[in-house]
Design a protein around this motif. Structure first.
Motif, short mmCIF file in Angstrom:
data_model
loop_
_atom_site.label_atom_id
_atom_site.label_comp_id
_atom_site.label_asym_id
_atom_site.label_seq_id
_atom_site.Cartn_x
_atom_site.Cartn_y
_atom_site.Cartn_z
N ASN A 37 -9.34 63.52 86.20
CA ASN A 37 -8.98 63.40 84.80
C ASN A 37 -8.29 62.08 84.51
OD1 ASN A 37 -8.86 64.30 82.18
ND2 ASN A 37 -6.96 65.41 82.45
N SER A 38 -7.40 61.64 85.41
CA SER A 38 -6.69 60.39 85.14
C SER A 38 -7.65 59.20 85.21
CB SER A 38 -5.51 60.21 86.09
OG SER A 38 -5.86 60.54 87.39
N TYR A 41 -9.76 59.08 82.03
CA TYR A 41 -9.02 58.50 80.91
C TYR A 41 -9.05 56.98 80.98
CZ TYR A 41 -5.02 57.00 78.14
OH TYR A 41 -4.21 56.34 77.25
N MET A 44 -12.54 55.65 80.20
CA MET A 44 -12.89 55.79 78.78
C MET A 44 -12.22 54.73 77.92
SD MET A 44 -14.86 58.22 77.66
CE MET A 44 -14.31 58.81 76.08
N LYS A 45 -11.09 54.18 78.40
CA LYS A 45 -10.40 53.15 77.62
C LYS A 45 -11.12 51.82 77.67
CE LYS A 45 -6.28 54.28 75.95
NZ LYS A 45 -6.05 54.18 74.51
N ASN A 46 -12.21 51.75 78.44
CA ASN A 46 -12.98 50.52 78.58
C ASN A 46 -14.03 50.47 77.47
OD1 ASN A 46 -14.55 48.41 79.47
ND2 ASN A 46 -14.49 49.06 81.62
N ALA A 47 -14.08 49.38 76.69
CA ALA A 47 -14.97 49.33 75.54
C ALA A 47 -16.44 49.27 75.94
CB ALA A 47 -14.61 48.14 74.66
N ASP B 39 -7.55 58.56 71.19
CA ASP B 39 -7.51 57.11 70.97
C ASP B 39 -8.28 56.37 72.04
OD1 ASP B 39 -4.05 56.57 72.07
OD2 ASP B 39 -5.60 57.93 72.75
N PHE B 40 -9.59 56.51 72.01
CA PHE B 40 -10.50 55.74 72.85
C PHE B 40 -11.19 54.71 71.98
CE2 PHE B 40 -9.71 58.07 76.50
CZ PHE B 40 -9.74 59.43 76.23
N PRO B 41 -11.63 53.59 72.57
CA PRO B 41 -12.22 52.53 71.75
C PRO B 41 -13.44 53.01 70.97
CG PRO B 41 -12.39 52.00 74.08
CD PRO B 41 -11.51 53.18 73.97
N ASP B 49 -8.37 50.25 70.62
CA ASP B 49 -7.82 51.16 71.61
C ASP B 49 -8.21 50.82 73.03
OD1 ASP B 49 -8.31 53.84 69.30
OD2 ASP B 49 -6.43 52.86 69.91
N THR B 50 -8.82 49.65 73.24
CA THR B 50 -9.17 49.26 74.60
C THR B 50 -7.92 49.16 75.44
OG1 THR B 50 -10.82 47.89 73.52
CG2 THR B 50 -10.55 47.59 75.88
N TRP B 51 -8.05 49.43 76.73
CA TRP B 51 -6.88 49.42 77.59
C TRP B 51 -6.26 48.03 77.65
CZ3 TRP B 51 -3.44 52.42 79.48
CH2 TRP B 51 -2.61 51.96 80.49
N PHE B 56 0.68 48.56 77.04
CA PHE B 56 1.20 49.74 77.75
C PHE B 56 2.60 49.45 78.27
CE2 PHE B 56 1.60 53.31 80.40
CZ PHE B 56 1.99 52.89 81.66
N ILE B 79 2.89 57.38 77.91
CA ILE B 79 1.83 57.53 78.90
C ILE B 79 0.96 58.69 78.45
CG2 ILE B 79 2.92 59.17 80.44
CD1 ILE B 79 2.09 57.34 82.75
N ASP B 80 -0.26 58.75 78.96
CA ASP B 80 -1.16 59.80 78.50
C ASP B 80 -1.00 61.06 79.34
OD1 ASP B 80 -4.35 60.91 78.76
OD2 ASP B 80 -3.50 60.56 76.78
N ALA B 82 -3.20 62.80 80.84
CA ALA B 82 -4.00 62.86 82.07
C ALA B 82 -3.19 62.35 83.25
CB ALA B 82 -5.28 62.04 81.89
#
Lengths: 109, 357
Positions: A37-38, A41, A44-47, B39-41, B49-51, B56, B79-80, B82
């Motif tokens: 799961n981590s 996450y 998924m944050k990668n465009a 909040d994902f891109p 919302d890109t990392w 952070f 922090i999230d 997950a």
């Protein structure tokens, strides 16, 4: 803990014939929701990632199927590598912050 | 609101409540909304919302609220779920400790069966720093000094010659009739006597009752402790428990005063709502929403339920870690974070190896 004698696989890649490098299912052995799961996450944050998900094939087997589909022809190992690096950096930052906070509290008591 | 049956209805996102959807979990009368991280891109137009590691690091804080010998309460903000859940799972199941694994029973004439006795001995927490030991290789039967701790339990119960004739108190009649964990003695192997000279290795607590004996019964047991993780057997778990909750948030939508304020105060846990005297009337104010247990009692009162908005802040985690005594709780948290880093490193190395082939 590690198998000796025969080599146990740690990470496998499964790809359909004819699919490009952007759609890959990784099989991570000896893992469960903790990393699954981590890592999902962070990826998924990668465009560049169009789809990312994981599933546990059967609760008796400790392995996860981790699927990444990218857009733009980027090989799927790249977002996976970036996700692992980002997760490692997050842990490092959390560790540093915690140690600073703990020393702060310890010294002020 | 589009109703999708039991899957949950989604809120329409407009300018005013986008921030709410992104950062709050809403506690409604019949259900909980906006639970998942969204909040994902690409999900929200206008938001990037890109990392971003800098963002952070700027938003992330930790705060240690309460710390004593065995229990720690700390906050992790920014922090999230997950990753916070990964830390919780690792604290429960993947931080290693030492525990009794092999029990060699040379003599057991007590009424506790061998297997029950061995099970109880395995659950006793052993005070030994697991970082100084290695895992035992699966093939070996005999332990060596680097992976095994040897303990001995040798107790014989006898009649007390000095007891008075008509007493019926077992405390007076018998000697050694209660076997406590304090009776377990450490037998150093190899160079352990030098390496662990000042660390007294043994059970964390001396007063755990293992068995009861009567005259003529005895226990003669040798135990081998090995390093393991909670995933394998719960006896290896280093925490009594590790849990987290999200910070509750209570918003009063309009001023509440007088008798309604009194009832509102009673709906929440003590210390959450404070009644201020303003212009002669008592007005309710939210003083400390952290103390609330989120029972949603206020939603049971028809005249109060529309005046209050209940929610939780999605990225503010209040962790409570209680250690069994093997390692102090702050060491457990740092070890858990290192375990997650090791997991990532393992797969990064594997990726590099397959790339090179």
């Amino acid at each position: 803990m590690a198998g000796e004698g025969e080599k146990k696989p740690v990470l496998e890649m499964v790809q359909a014939d004819g699919a490009d490098e952007g759609c890959v299912t990784f099989v991570l052995h000896d893992e469960d929701h903790t990393l699954g799961n981590s890592l999902r996450y962070m990826v998924m944050k990668n465009a560049d990632v169009e789809f990312c998900g994981y599933s546990i094939t059967h609760p008796s087997e400790s392995k996860i199927n981790f699927r990444i589909q990218t857009r733009g022809g980027i090989p799927a190992t790249e977002p996976l590598r970036k996700g692992l690096n980002d997760l490692s950096d997050v842990c490092q930052h959390v560790l540093n912050t915690f140690q600073v906070r703990f020393c702060f509290r310890f010294n002020s008591n | 609101l589009r109703r999708r049956g039991r899957r949950g209805s989604k809120m329409a996102a407009n300018m005013s409540n986008v921030e709410d959807i992104r950062s709050r979990v809403l506690l409604g009368e019949f259900g909980v909304k906006n639970v998942h991280t969204t909040d994902f891109p690409g999900n929200y137009p206008g938001y990037d919302d890109t990392w971003d590691m800098q963002r952070f690091q700027k938003n992330f804080t930790m705060d240690i609220v309460d710390l004593d010998e065995n229990c720690m309460e700390f906050d992790m903000v920014g922090i999230d779920a997950a990753i916070a859940n990964a830390f919780r799972r690792i604290l429960l199941a993947e931080v290693p400790t030492m525990a009794v694994e092999k029990v060699f029973i040379y003599n057991n004439t007590s009424i506790i069966q061998d297997e029950v006795l061995a099970h109880r001995l395995g659950l006793i927490p052993i005070k030994a720093d697991p970082r100084l030991f290695e895992y035992r290789n699966s093939g070996e039967d005999a332990g060596s000094e680097i992976d095994t701790i040897q303990l001995q339990l040798k107790v014989k119960c006898s009649r007390n010659p000095r007891a008075s004739k008509d007493s019926s108190d077992p405390q007076e009649l018998y000697l050694n009739h209660m076997v406590y964990s304090g009776d377990m003695k450490w037998m150093p192997i190899g160079n352990q006597a030098d390496v662990f000279a000042d660390a007294n290795i043994g059970p964390v607590h001396d007063d755990i009752l293992i068995a009861q004996l009567r005259p003529g019964q005895e226990l003669d047991i040798i135990m081998h402790c090995v390093k393991g993780i909670g995933k394998d057997h719960a006896k290896f778990s280093p925490v009594a428990t590790a849990s987290y909750r999200l910070l509750p948030e209570i918003t009063l939508l309009e001023p509440i005063e007088g008798e309604k304020a009194e009832r509102l105060k009673r709906c929440f846990s003590r210390g959450v709502i404070h009644l201020e005297e303003l212009n002669g009337k008592k007005v309710a104010m939210v003083v400390n929403s952290r103390l609330d247990t989120c029972s949603r009692e206020v939603l049971r009162h028809d005249d109060l339920k529309n005046l209050v908005k209940l929610g939780r802040v999605r990225d503010h985690f209040i962790f409570t870690v209680e250690s069994t005594g093997v390692l102090p709780p702050e060491v457990l948290v740092t070890e858990a974070i290192k375990v997650l880093m090791t997991k990532c490193q393992r797969f990064l190395n594997e990726l590099d190896n397959t790339d090179m082939e």
